[in-house]
Design a protein around this motif. Sequence first.
Motif, mmCIF file in Angstrom:
data_model
loop_
_atom_site.group_PDB
_atom_site.id
_atom_site.type_symbol
_atom_site.label_atom_id
_atom_site.label_comp_id
_atom_site.label_asym_id
_atom_site.label_seq_id
_atom_site.Cartn_x
_atom_site.Cartn_y
_atom_site.Cartn_z
ATOM 1 N N GLU A 44 0.814 -1.218 0.000
ATOM 2 C CA GLU A 44 0.000 0.000 0.000
ATOM 3 C C GLU A 44 0.850 1.271 0.000
ATOM 4 O OE1 GLU A 44 -2.574 -0.380 3.386
ATOM 5 O OE2 GLU A 44 -3.719 -2.028 2.475
ATOM 6 N N GLY A 45 2.164 1.104 0.111
ATOM 7 C CA GLY A 45 3.054 2.263 0.106
ATOM 8 C C GLY A 45 3.184 2.949 1.451
ATOM 9 N N ILE A 46 2.634 2.365 2.500
ATOM 10 C CA ILE A 46 2.789 2.936 3.843
ATOM 11 C C ILE A 46 4.236 2.767 4.287
ATOM 12 C CG2 ILE A 46 2.118 2.707 6.269
ATOM 13 C CD1 ILE A 46 -0.682 1.789 5.163
ATOM 14 N N ILE A 47 4.782 1.577 4.088
ATOM 15 C CA ILE A 47 6.208 1.332 4.324
ATOM 16 C C ILE A 47 6.882 1.457 2.973
ATOM 17 C CG2 ILE A 47 7.956 -0.345 5.021
ATOM 18 C CD1 ILE A 47 5.881 -1.558 6.935
ATOM 19 N N GLU A 48 7.759 2.456 2.844
ATOM 20 C CA GLU A 48 8.416 2.723 1.563
ATOM 21 C C GLU A 48 9.783 2.068 1.460
ATOM 22 O OE1 GLU A 48 8.400 7.000 1.389
ATOM 23 O OE2 GLU A 48 6.459 7.009 0.365
ATOM 24 N N GLY A 49 10.352 1.671 2.577
ATOM 25 C CA GLY A 49 11.670 1.063 2.547
ATOM 26 C C GLY A 49 12.233 0.972 3.950
ATOM 27 N N TYR A 50 13.443 0.493 4.025
ATOM 28 C CA TYR A 50 14.118 0.309 5.302
ATOM 29 C C TYR A 50 15.472 1.000 5.207
ATOM 30 C CZ TYR A 50 10.430 -3.099 5.825
ATOM 31 O OH TYR A 50 9.203 -3.698 5.887
ATOM 32 N N ALA A 51 15.880 1.634 6.291
ATOM 33 C CA ALA A 51 17.105 2.437 6.253
ATOM 34 C C ALA A 51 18.175 1.855 7.175
ATOM 35 C CB ALA A 51 16.802 3.874 6.666
ATOM 36 N N LEU A 52 19.388 2.186 6.857
ATOM 37 C CA LEU A 52 20.539 1.783 7.637
ATOM 38 C C LEU A 52 20.953 2.940 8.532
ATOM 39 C CD1 LEU A 52 22.833 -0.332 7.999
ATOM 40 C CD2 LEU A 52 24.045 0.875 6.187
ATOM 41 N N LYS A 53 21.183 2.675 9.814
ATOM 42 C CA LYS A 53 21.644 3.705 10.738
ATOM 43 C C LYS A 53 23.144 3.506 10.941
ATOM 44 C CE LYS A 53 20.737 5.708 15.243
ATOM 45 N NZ LYS A 53 19.976 5.588 16.496
ATOM 46 N N VAL A 54 23.909 4.554 10.670
ATOM 47 C CA VAL A 54 25.366 4.472 10.700
ATOM 48 C C VAL A 54 25.912 5.366 11.814
ATOM 49 C CG1 VAL A 54 27.464 4.967 9.360
ATOM 50 C CG2 VAL A 54 25.459 4.004 8.228
ATOM 51 N N ASN A 55 26.930 4.890 12.517
ATOM 52 C CA ASN A 55 27.635 5.710 13.502
ATOM 53 C C ASN A 55 28.705 6.489 12.746
ATOM 54 O OD1 ASN A 55 29.480 6.721 15.402
ATOM 55 N ND2 ASN A 55 28.924 5.136 16.870
ATOM 56 N N HIS A 56 28.391 7.733 12.411
ATOM 57 C CA HIS A 56 29.292 8.538 11.583
ATOM 58 C C HIS A 56 30.579 8.916 12.303
ATOM 59 C CE1 HIS A 56 25.467 8.933 9.398
ATOM 60 N NE2 HIS A 56 26.273 8.849 8.362
ATOM 61 N N GLU A 57 30.541 9.042 13.614
ATOM 62 C CA GLU A 57 31.762 9.366 14.356
ATOM 63 C C GLU A 57 32.813 8.280 14.149
ATOM 64 O OE1 GLU A 57 30.861 10.222 18.429
ATOM 65 O OE2 GLU A 57 29.557 11.895 17.894
ATOM 66 N N LYS A 58 32.387 7.027 14.100
ATOM 67 C CA LYS A 58 33.328 5.923 13.891
ATOM 68 C C LYS A 58 33.889 5.924 12.475
ATOM 69 C CE LYS A 58 31.807 3.024 17.604
ATOM 70 N NZ LYS A 58 31.635 1.676 18.091
ATOM 71 N N LEU A 59 33.229 6.680 11.583
ATOM 72 C CA LEU A 59 33.722 6.824 10.213
ATOM 73 C C LEU A 59 34.526 8.111 10.025
ATOM 74 C CD1 LEU A 59 30.572 5.647 8.222
ATOM 75 C CD2 LEU A 59 32.674 4.371 8.650
ATOM 76 N N GLY A 60 34.796 8.810 11.126
ATOM 77 C CA GLY A 60 35.621 10.008 11.058
ATOM 78 C C GLY A 60 34.857 11.292 10.825
ATOM 79 N N ILE A 61 33.539 11.275 11.002
ATOM 80 C CA ILE A 61 32.738 12.488 10.840
ATOM 81 C C ILE A 61 32.659 13.193 12.189
ATOM 82 C CG2 ILE A 61 30.451 13.410 10.265
ATOM 83 C CD1 ILE A 61 32.012 12.206 7.870
ATOM 84 N N GLU A 62 33.261 14.377 12.266
ATOM 85 C CA GLU A 62 33.266 15.137 13.521
ATOM 86 C C GLU A 62 32.266 16.282 13.516
ATOM 87 O OE1 GLU A 62 37.192 16.507 14.473
ATOM 88 O OE2 GLU A 62 38.056 14.504 14.353
ATOM 89 N N THR A 63 31.906 16.769 12.342
ATOM 90 C CA THR A 63 31.060 17.953 12.245
ATOM 91 C C THR A 63 29.842 17.668 11.376
ATOM 92 O OG1 THR A 63 33.030 19.358 12.423
ATOM 93 C CG2 THR A 63 31.025 20.398 11.597
ATOM 94 N N LYS A 64 28.673 17.985 11.923
ATOM 95 C CA LYS A 64 27.419 17.914 11.170
ATOM 96 C C LYS A 64 26.812 19.302 11.224
ATOM 97 C CE LYS A 64 26.593 13.185 12.663
ATOM 98 N NZ LYS A 64 25.695 12.301 13.447
ATOM 99 N N ALA A 65 26.193 19.722 10.135
ATOM 100 C CA ALA A 65 25.653 21.078 10.103
ATOM 101 C C ALA A 65 24.435 21.174 9.206
ATOM 102 C CB ALA A 65 26.721 22.060 9.600
#
Length: 136
Positions: A44-65
């Motif tokens: 019915e399109g209520i659920i459009e997909g499934y997402a992955l949650k990533v720990n960006h700090e562990k990937l070297g991301i220090e700044t989000k804006a």
Amino acid sequence: MDVLDKKILDMLKINARESFATIGKEVGLSAPAIGKRVRQMEDEGIIEGYALKVNHEKLGIETKAYITLVIHREQRATPGVQKRIQAMEEVQSCDRITGDDCLCVLGYFRNNKHLISFLEKIGEYGTSKTSIILEV
């Protein structure tokens, strides 16, 4: 959509990989019944997909804006500004918005120096205002 479907959605929002058996125990249905309801919500399109949650700090991301951008008048006639910005590797989302600003960009950066470089890059499109995210 009924109360059980809403409970199923709430559980999937917390953990999209939750087993149908676990969800079924929580809402009082069998695993196959949960599977049928989930497939129906997908169809019915209520659920459009499934997402992955990533720990960006562990990937070297220090700044989000969040960066709002007022596109230069001469750029507004150029098609695809939003798509070009959206295609940049730092950009997580790029939305057209109402008000004085034209776009709102969510970007992830290795550090503040990387953020500055990004701001210089998008400066050709317009004037930006930046709000660094301190905590999510």
